[in-house]
Design an enzyme around this catalytic site. Structure first.
Site, PDB file in Angstrom:
ATOM      1  N   LYS A 116      56.409  43.825  44.193  1.00 43.70           N
ATOM      2  CA  LYS A 116      55.783  44.575  45.284  1.00 43.70           C
ATOM      3  C   LYS A 116      56.783  45.021  46.348  1.00 43.70           C
ATOM      4  CE  LYS A 116      51.376  42.102  45.058  1.00 43.70           C
ATOM      5  NZ  LYS A 116      50.244  42.843  44.565  1.00 43.70           N
ATOM      6  N   HIS A 235      39.814  38.959  46.381  1.00 50.12           N
ATOM      7  CA  HIS A 235      40.720  40.059  46.027  1.00 50.12           C
ATOM      8  C   HIS A 235      40.642  40.450  44.566  1.00 50.12           C
ATOM      9  CE1 HIS A 235      42.156  39.481  50.032  1.00 50.12           C
ATOM     10  NE2 HIS A 235      42.523  38.240  49.766  1.00 50.12           N
ATOM     11  N   ARG A 297      49.594  50.510  33.642  1.00 49.60           N
ATOM     12  CA  ARG A 297      48.802  50.283  32.420  1.00 49.60           C
ATOM     13  C   ARG A 297      47.435  50.932  32.594  1.00 49.60           C
ATOM     14  NH1 ARG A 297      45.364  46.865  35.089  1.00 49.60           N
ATOM     15  NH2 ARG A 297      46.369  45.364  36.444  1.00 49.60           N
TER      16      ARG A 297
HETATM   17  P1  ADP Z   1      47.121  41.820  43.678  1.00 42.89           P
HETATM   18  O1  ADP Z   1      48.290  42.500  43.037  1.00 42.89           O
HETATM   19  O2  ADP Z   1      47.285  40.332  43.758  1.00 42.89           O
HETATM   20  O3  ADP Z   1      45.812  42.239  43.111  1.00 42.89           O
HETATM   21  P2  ADP Z   1      46.982  43.736  45.836  1.00 42.89           P
HETATM   22  O4  ADP Z   1      48.183  44.050  46.607  1.00 42.89           O
HETATM   23  O5  ADP Z   1      46.553  44.717  44.786  1.00 42.89           O
HETATM   24  O6  ADP Z   1      47.160  42.282  45.185  1.00 42.89           O
HETATM   25  O7  ADP Z   1      45.782  43.468  46.806  1.00 42.89           O
HETATM   26  C1  ADP Z   1      44.537  42.991  46.344  1.00 42.89           C
HETATM   27  C2  ADP Z   1      43.444  43.244  47.350  1.00 42.89           C
HETATM   28  O8  ADP Z   1      43.765  42.621  48.608  1.00 42.89           O
HETATM   29  C3  ADP Z   1      43.229  44.694  47.718  1.00 42.89           C
HETATM   30  O9  ADP Z   1      42.372  45.328  46.826  1.00 42.89           O
HETATM   31  C4  ADP Z   1      42.644  44.589  49.100  1.00 42.89           C
HETATM   32  O10 ADP Z   1      41.277  44.297  49.033  1.00 42.89           O
HETATM   33  C5  ADP Z   1      43.337  43.404  49.698  1.00 42.89           C
HETATM   34  N1  ADP Z   1      44.503  43.815  50.497  1.00 42.89           N
HETATM   35  C6  ADP Z   1      45.752  44.008  50.043  1.00 42.89           C
HETATM   36  N2  ADP Z   1      46.569  44.398  51.032  1.00 42.89           N
HETATM   37  C7  ADP Z   1      45.826  44.425  52.143  1.00 42.89           C
HETATM   38  C8  ADP Z   1      46.107  44.722  53.522  1.00 42.89           C
HETATM   39  N3  ADP Z   1      47.303  45.057  53.942  1.00 42.89           N
HETATM   40  N4  ADP Z   1      45.100  44.655  54.398  1.00 42.89           N
HETATM   41  C9  ADP Z   1      43.847  44.299  54.003  1.00 42.89           C
HETATM   42  N5  ADP Z   1      43.539  43.986  52.755  1.00 42.89           N
HETATM   43  C10 ADP Z   1      44.499  44.051  51.825  1.00 42.89           C
END
Ligand code: ADP
Length: 649
Positions: A116, A235, A297
């Site tokens: 990330k 999440h 993917r």
């Molecule tokens: P992962 O790769 O573990 O799935 P993500 O970065 O895709 O993590 O984030 C998963 C979820 O977390 C997002 O869909 C959102 O709901 C929440 N999220 C991520 N970043 C933020 C943020 N900066 N502020 C608020 N919610 C967030």
């Protein structure tokens, strides 16, 4: 186009890929672990090969075994699905080295988006809006805490290697930072073997909106519009839809352009998803969204995009992997209506969404206009603890959001699933919930509504339990009636005997969801009435029999009822028949009498173990044992003869 594909996955996605591959004329080669020998994806493929034992590390995650099968079978390409090895650049490289096409992006693109922090730095350079935060290499707690202060609380600490919401902690105030950091690092270490984190601004009223992108090997990249995946728990996505409620044209094109720029920045080829977080307190606005990550993917939720665009994304994947150009230009991509997907999981919302395993004793999905079901299991399949417990995706497409919601709600209401606990009632409740229907939601919606969605510890459904007991009694009586001409009676005849005895009440020991409960039976002129905890049998329930249990479905909720121990039946009034049969499948522990021996009525004559409990069989009449048909130590089937007693007149 290819002539064959090895599908390096299992479950619904392997089944889904096989369908398109077959339509395109490819020979489909499935792989399976020992736990999946009879699985649907194995049955659907032209051929299937065992790759190892149940644990994924020794089967679906074994690049070596997969490539070995691909070589042996002459597979021209490998489709990894999602999960397992889909985003593993070494696997993509190993395929290429073996002369097999990996249906996915170039390994370099997977690597660039894999972490990330690096991905965010790259995106900033490419001019893609990124959530404000620190995604550098320094990891000292003190330094990160200072950064958090600069960013401003609340902040989100995320594992650099993260995925599936693991290694993520929201911190609301400065004093809590160290604890949050320690928790995120601990979780990241155990999930990914990498405890590095980044810190970013926690976006208020967040909506998760992602863009489906597609690239070909000639450098073309387009997007297929957005999906909204804001309904999440921990999440993790639960319900996804397309288009995003409240989306405006200016924001869609800004997001689409940013996603295409992100894909181009890494030389992307194939299907990918660029995930954004949008701040939606004042609705969706073109300058209020930021890049979160890119998934390199096919996504679980791709069917909603297929529904509104009328495209088959797996077909596109095969085409671009075979070197063909993208089938459509950006301006030719259409949006028709609205689509929503619900993920049906074997998990128990009433117990913190604990995964639930076991045999699916029933599984039926409705068909209907605009309804699509993607599943990897059928009735009789086993949900094992080895893999993701998703049972199916139920997808509804309609001319607008209301129609899609109505169709999805109706489809869930007509879905029958029994065996493991599921989230069926929970997702059905979500689809009906006012806030979701009114488009008034963000990623916190599920957590804020757990109680109203029934995702809290609840007492068992007494009316469903009473229905189950009544059903079991009726079944036993029917069995007795059917048998009475031939070979006599079983200990279960007690239930019949109550009636013979006229007006009387009785307590019947039962097991409801494994809990000892006493059902009350009262016999009047209209026959038996069953109550459990003061409630009579529900009128709107359905019963599914499996072995000695009945699975009662009511409002998407499952209640499992068993008659507990026939030994506790009142057998005093029984005076006919001397046949003793096994009341359930089990093991004969002991035969307590001998052939020719005299027994008194109610005497214990045999012990059977079933459902980890011991059950004593008692003599229904006084008399002499004339036959012993069961052997101690052997298995016995429900209804099988144990012994015969001839009554003494
Ligand atoms: P992962 O790769 O573990 O799935 P993500 O970065 O895709 O993590 O984030 C998963 C979820 O977390 C997002 O869909 C959102 O709901 C929440 N999220 C991520 N970043 C933020 C943020 N900066 N502020 C608020 N919610 C967030």
């Amino acid at each position: 186009m290819f002539s064959s594909v090895l599908i390096a996955n299992r479950g619904e996605i392997a089944a889904r890929i096989a369908r398109t591959a077959k339509r395109l004329g490819l020979r489909t080669i499935a792989v399976y672990s020992e736990a999946d020998a009879g699985a649907l994806h194995v049955r659907l493929a032209d051929e299937a090969h065992l790759i190892g034992p149940a644990p994924a590390a020794h089967s679906y995650l074994s690049a070596e075994r997969l490539i070995d099968v691909a070589k042996r079978t002459g597979a021209e390409c490998v489709h990894p699905g999602y999960g397992f090895l889909a985003e593993n650049p070494e696997f993509a490289e190993a395929c290429a080295a073996a002369g097999i096409v990996f249906v996915g992006p170039p390994p370099a693109a997977i690597r660039a988006m894999g972490l990330k922090d690096a991905a965010k730095a790259l995106m900033e350079k490419a001019g893609v809006p990124v959530v404000p935060g620190y995604h550098g290499t320094r990891q000292e707690p003190k330094f990160l805490k200072e950064k958090a202060y600069e960013i401003g609380y609340p902040v989100l600490i995320k594992a650099v290697a993260g995925g599936g919401g693991k290694g993520m902690r929201r911190v609301d105030k400065h004093a809590d930072f160290e604890a949050g950091l320690a928790g995120a690092m601990r979780e990241a270490k155990s999930a990914f073997g990498d405890d590095r984190v980044l810190v970013e601004k926690y976006v208020a009223s967040p909506r998760h909106i992602e863009i489906q992108v597609f690239g070909d090997s000639r450098g073309n990249v387009i997007h297929l519009n957005e999906r909204d995946c804001s309904l999440q728990r921990r999440h993790q996505k639960v319900i996804e839809e397309a288009p995003a409620p409240g989306m405006i044209a200016a924001m869609r094109s800004a997001m689409g352009e940013a996603a295409v720029a992100a894909a181009k920045a890494v030389g992307y080829v194939g299907a990918g998803t660029v995930e954004f977080i949008a701040e939606a307190s004042k609705g969706l606005l073109p300058d209020r969204f930021w890049f979160m990550e890119m998934n390199t993917r096919l996504q679980v939720e791709h069917p909603v995009t297929e529904a509104i665009t009328g495209l088959d994304l797996v077909e596109w994947q095969f085409r671009v992997a075979a070197g063909e150009p993208l089938p459509l230009a950006q301006r030719a991509v259409r949006i028709t209506g609205h689509a929503i997907e619900a993920r049906l999981y074997a998990e128990d919302p009433e117990k913190g969404f604990l995964p639930s395993t076991g045999r699916l004793v029933a599984l039926e999905f409705p068909t209907g206009e605009g309804i699509r079901i993607d599943t990897g299991v059928t009735a009789g399949s086993e949900v094992t603890p080895y893999y993701d417990p998703m049972i199916a995706k139920v997808i509804a497409h309609g001319k607008d959001r209301t129609q899609a919601l109505d169709r999805l709600g109706a489809a869930l209401a007509r879905t029958r699933v029994a065996g493991p606990r599921t989230n069926l009632a929970f997702v059905a409740g979500l689809v009906k919930s006012e806030g979701f229907r009114a488009e008034a939601f963000d990623t916190g919606f599920i957590d804020q509504n757990l109680a109203s969605l029934g995702a809290v510890p609840r007492a068992f459904d007494r009316a469903a339990a009473a229905f189950g007991v009544a059903h079991l009694l009726a079944r036993e009586q029917a069995r007795i009636a059917a048998r009475s001409f031939s070979d006599g009676m079983s200990p279960w005849d007690a239930t019949d005997g109550f009636q013979l005895a006229g007006n009387r009440d009785a307590a019947l020991p039962v097991l409801v969801d494994g809990e000892n409960v006493s059902a009350a039976l009262s016999y009047g002129s209209n026959g038996a009435r069953v109550t459990v905890g003061g409630e009579g049998a529900a009128a709107d329930a359905q019963a599914i029999e499996a072995g000695n249990a009945v699975y009662v479905l009511r409002g998407g909720r499952q209640t499992v009822v068993r008659l507990r121990d026939f030994e506790e039946f009142d057998v005093d009034h029984l005076d006919t028949g001397g046949l003793i049969v096994a009341p359930m499948h089990g093991k004969v522990l002991a035969i307590l009498v001998e052939k020719g021996g005299a027994v008194s009525k109610g005497q214990r004559v045999a012990l059977i173990e079933a459902m980890k409990m011991e059950h004593a069989l008692t003599a229904p009449i006084a008399g002499t044992v004339t036959e012993i048909a069961a052997v101690a130590g052997s298995q016995i089937a429900e209804g099988a003869k144990v012994m015969v007693i001839e009554g003494t007149d």
